[in-house]
Structure formats: C-alpha cells, structure tokens
Design a protein around this motif. Structure first.
Motif, PDB file in Angstrom:
ATOM      1  N   LYS A  58       0.834  -1.223   0.000  1.00  0.00           N
ATOM      2  CA  LYS A  58       0.000   0.000   0.000  1.00  0.00           C
ATOM      3  C   LYS A  58       0.864   1.267   0.000  1.00  0.00           C
ATOM      4  O   LYS A  58       0.401   2.348  -0.353  1.00  0.00           O
ATOM      5  N   LEU A 113      -4.143  -1.840  -2.676  1.00  0.00           N
ATOM      6  CA  LEU A 113      -4.961  -2.440  -1.610  1.00  0.00           C
ATOM      7  C   LEU A 113      -5.663  -3.710  -2.092  1.00  0.00           C
ATOM      8  O   LEU A 113      -5.753  -4.697  -1.356  1.00  0.00           O
ATOM      9  N   GLN A 116      -3.068  -6.462  -2.266  1.00  0.00           N
ATOM     10  CA  GLN A 116      -2.744  -6.881  -0.899  1.00  0.00           C
ATOM     11  C   GLN A 116      -3.772  -7.893  -0.392  1.00  0.00           C
ATOM     12  O   GLN A 116      -3.433  -8.930   0.162  1.00  0.00           O
ATOM     13  N   LYS A 117      -5.065  -7.574  -0.637  1.00  0.00           N
ATOM     14  CA  LYS A 117      -6.143  -8.476  -0.204  1.00  0.00           C
ATOM     15  C   LYS A 117      -6.057  -9.826  -0.922  1.00  0.00           C
ATOM     16  O   LYS A 117      -6.239 -10.880  -0.321  1.00  0.00           O
ATOM     17  N   GLU A 120      -3.585 -12.131   0.528  1.00  0.00           N
ATOM     18  CA  GLU A 120      -3.958 -12.709   1.831  1.00  0.00           C
ATOM     19  C   GLU A 120      -4.909 -13.903   1.686  1.00  0.00           C
ATOM     20  O   GLU A 120      -5.041 -14.706   2.600  1.00  0.00           O
ATOM     21  N   ILE A 121      -5.554 -14.018   0.524  1.00  0.00           N
ATOM     22  CA  ILE A 121      -6.540 -15.086   0.332  1.00  0.00           C
ATOM     23  C   ILE A 121      -5.874 -16.459   0.233  1.00  0.00           C
ATOM     24  O   ILE A 121      -6.295 -17.423   0.853  1.00  0.00           O
ATOM     25  N   ALA A 200      -8.495  -9.521  -7.030  1.00  0.00           N
ATOM     26  CA  ALA A 200      -8.272  -8.065  -7.081  1.00  0.00           C
ATOM     27  C   ALA A 200      -8.850  -7.441  -8.345  1.00  0.00           C
ATOM     28  O   ALA A 200      -9.081  -6.234  -8.416  1.00  0.00           O
TER      29      ALA A 200
END
Length: 289
Positions: A58, A113, A116-117, A120-121, A200
């Motif tokens: 980020k 962002l 980034q998400k 994390e998955i 994303a």
C-alpha cells in the motif's frame, strides 16, 4: 523518437523523492496533494522510512508512482512514446495525459490495496528464472499441477514466474533440471501477474471503469499487448487484464524500437529498466533521468 519508461514495484529506496521535494516548489505542492489524497503522510515514509515500511504494497506502489510522475512533471517531459513496467504503466498514463495526476494516484492506491487483499486469500509467490529460453519456461509451467505462469518477460534469459507457492517451488526445481542458471523465489508479497490476482481484478475493474481517461498525447505500449495503444477504452481494458496477465517487457521494448524509438529515458527511482533495455538491444541509447 524519444521513449520514456517508468519503473514498477521493487525500485523503491529510503530517501526517494526527498531532493525533489526540497528543491522544487511544484514537486512539494504535488507531494503534499498526494498526502491529502492518500490520507496519510506517504512523504514521511518515502523520505525517512525503513526498507520494511517502504516494502508494504500500500506504500510501495504509490511511492514509486509519485517519484516517477512528479520527476516527469518537474523535468517537463514531452514523450513521443511511453511504457511502464507493471505499476509503471500508471505513471506512463499520467505523463502522456491519459490520466490526471489525482486519478492516477487514486487508482494506484486502490490497485495496491486490492492486490494486498488477493495476496492474503491464498499463499502465492514469484520466482526469477535465469538463462532459460522463454518456450522452455512456458512449457514447464504448463506441465505443473497447480497455478504457475510466466509473469514478467524482462529481457532475454530473464523471466519471472508467478503462482501458487507450491507450484512455483516445483517449477523452480524443474527449471534447474532443464538447465536454468538460477531459479530463485523472490521476496515479494504474492503471485502478481498471474490468475492468483483474480480476486483483485473486479475491484480494480470497477475503479478503472469509474475513472475518466482522456486521449493521450502519444501512444502507450501496454504490458499485456506489447503494442502501441491510444484509444482510452482499449487502455482501460488492457490495464484491467494486466493484473492477471504477463508483463511483456522484452516484446514492448522491441516493438518500440521497430516503431522508431531512438532513445529510452527511465524516469523514477532506480535504473532497473535501462539495464533491461541494454540487455534487449545493446545499440540503443539509454538515459536515467
């Protein structure tokens, strides 16, 4: 013809942009505008932050974008063709007038962002493969059970693969067996430019569709097509595809040379791209701004 090229994630360093901020009223104004848009003082992290702080996706993506775009504005760059490596494509689109500074920064922040998400998955990563032909790399990736693809065609003999952690590890072993000089897992947050970034894609697509893109002053050679694009609708579509598709840097540089590029100037932190251009074509002039 003068080509201007813009770096991506990985080019960041502590102190980046500080000299610009201190010496140019325009740069200071734009950096402060960026702090307001982002809602935190990214300049503090860029100028004084640790390598760890700068490495956060980020932070990294907006930081590299800001350094490149603000330097280009201070230098009053007038390109005849542009290209950017991954994230750098957004910098290129601000410099050629397709995007405003504010919209470019907002999109880069939203992209960071969303990526980034996605990271994390499911655990995913990238690996550098040296001294192996593109076709062999592609064939090995296709033979692996799991998601792993060629993600960055950086220069002849230097490819980056991307995907699920285990699939990338297995592909690295097979690449070494096939004669790769090196097949090395990279210290990155996830498997960028692969199907692992699919989560994303919808968030970024919505943000891009909601943003106004103008007719650019010169063509952008986009990562996903490695060809000159000037149509705003096409630019948008290619930007969305870029998240899960490969960065065809070698192909883009070769196409730009075929289309008349006589020099390449890298604008932003680092000198990674001029190094790659020199490996792609030793005869062409390269400059680091």
């Amino acid at each position: 013809m003068k080509a201007y090229i813009f770096p991506g994630q990985g080019a960041q360093f502590t102190g980046m942009g500080k000299e610009l901020y201190e010496n140019s009223p325009l740069a200071k104004e734009l950096f402060e505008k960026a702090n307001d848009i982002l809602g935190f003082r990214i300049t503090d992290i860029m100028f004084e932050g640790s390598a760890e702080e700068l490495k956060e996706t980020k932070v990294t993506q907006p930081a590299v974008f800001l350094h490149s775009v603000i330097l280009a504005k201070v230098l009053e760059v007038k390109p005849e063709m542009v290209a950017g490596h991954s994230l750098g494509e957004f910098s290129a689109l601000v410099v050629n007038g397709a995007l405003s500074f504010e919209d470019g920064l907002k999109l880069v922040s939203q992209r960071a962002l969303a990526m980034q998400k996605a990271c994390e998955i499911k655990p995913s990563t990238m690996a550098a493969v040296l001294n192996l032909e593109d076709k062999i790399v592609e064939d090995i990736c296709a033979s692996i059970d799991g998601i792993v693809v060629a993600a960055n065609y950086n220069c002849p003999g230097q490819l980056v693969i991307s995907g699920e952690y285990k699939a990338v590890e297995l592909a690295c072993e097979k690449m070494k067996e096939a004669g790769a000089k090196r097949a090395l897992i990279l210290p990155v947050g996830g498997g960028f430019h692969s199907p692992m970034m699919e989560p994303a894609s919808s968030a970024l697509a919505a943000a891009i569709e909601a943003t106004t893109f103008s007719n650019p002053t010169c063509p952008v050679y986009q990562n996903i097509t490695a060809s000159a694009v000037s149509n705003p609708a096409e630019i948008k579509s290619n930007l969305i595809s870029q998240l899960t598709g490969a960065v065809k840097w070698t192909q883009s540089v070769n196409q730009m040379i075929s289309d008349g590029a006589t020099s390449f100037t890298e604008v932003g932190p680092g000198k990674v791209l001029v190094g790659l251009v020199n490996k792609i074509n030793k005869e062409i002039e390269t400059i680091s701004a």
